[in-house]
Design an enzyme around this catalytic site. Structure first.
Site, PDB file in Angstrom:
ATOM      1  N   ASP A   7       0.876  -1.173   0.000  1.00  0.00           N
ATOM      2  CA  ASP A   7       0.000   0.000   0.000  1.00  0.00           C
ATOM      3  C   ASP A   7       0.912   1.221   0.000  1.00  0.00           C
ATOM      4  OD1 ASP A   7      -2.288   1.648   0.242  1.00  0.00           O
ATOM      5  OD2 ASP A   7      -2.020   1.731   2.414  1.00  0.00           O
ATOM      6  N   GLU A  66      -1.158  -1.282  -4.858  1.00  0.00           N
ATOM      7  CA  GLU A  66      -2.424  -0.586  -5.054  1.00  0.00           C
ATOM      8  C   GLU A  66      -2.194   0.688  -5.852  1.00  0.00           C
ATOM      9  OE1 GLU A  66      -6.075  -0.293  -2.158  1.00  0.00           O
ATOM     10  OE2 GLU A  66      -4.571   1.194  -1.590  1.00  0.00           O
ATOM     11  N   ASP A 138      -2.410   0.817   7.265  1.00  0.00           N
ATOM     12  CA  ASP A 138      -1.668   0.704   6.009  1.00  0.00           C
ATOM     13  C   ASP A 138      -1.222  -0.737   5.768  1.00  0.00           C
ATOM     14  OD1 ASP A 138      -1.683   3.551   5.264  1.00  0.00           O
ATOM     15  OD2 ASP A 138      -0.447   3.792   7.049  1.00  0.00           O
TER      16      ASP A 138
END
Length: 168
Positions: A7, A66, A138
């Site tokens: 992420d 992502e 996260d």
């Protein structure tokens, strides 16, 4: 297959590693790479070094990152994009294939809806990976990216096998 999910973030870059065996998912590790405020080049270098250490320690077979979203602050969006570049670069340097997923696709895969809240993602990650101790939101997002990638790879493999059978 061992999957690293990332992420991207400039201050906090979440990462999560899972093992995939058939339809079984197992948590390996998760954490957050931090960079302090200050010189952008040094922050990116710090993230690069920390993520390189994660790859060396856990030896994933594949990775997934992502996509970032564009917000109203153009400067912040550019900086986030540079951090995302590090998230793509490090696994690519290690010779790994890197999947990329939109946040809504990750949420849809893990939670079942594309506009899930952070708490819903964390809850579903805990259901997919029983006993996991999350290093933070996260890291939970990174594990969700890894789970999404695992499902995508499995679906792609089943599709390829079906197409091969149909071609015979």
């Amino acid at each position: 297959m061992r999957v690293l999910g990332i992420d991207p973030g400039l201050r906090n870059m979440g990462w999560g590693v899972i093992d995939v065996s058939g339809t079984r998912l197992a948590h390996v590790a998760n954490g957050i790479c931090h960079s302090d405020s200050g010189d952008l080049a040094q922050r990116l270098l710090s993230l690069h070094g920390q993520l390189t250490d994660v790859l060396a320690r856990f030896q994933p077979d594949t990775a997934a990152v992502e996509h970032t979203f564009v917000n109203k602050d153009g400067v912040a969006t550019l900086k986030l994009g540079q951090a995302r570049g590090i998230a793509l670069l490090v696994p690519a340097q290690a010779g790994l294939a890197v999947g990329e997923y939109a946040p809504n696709a990750v949420k849809k895969t893990v939670v079942g809806v594309g506009h899930a809240a952070k708490e819903q993602i964390q809850h579903m990650v805990r259901l997919h990976l029983p006993g996991v101790a999350l290093a933070g939101p996260d890291a939970a997002d990174a594990l969700a990216v890894a789970i999404c990638h695992a499902h995508h790879v499995q679906s792609s493999g089943r599709l390829e096998a079906a197409l091969a059978r149909a071609a015979r």
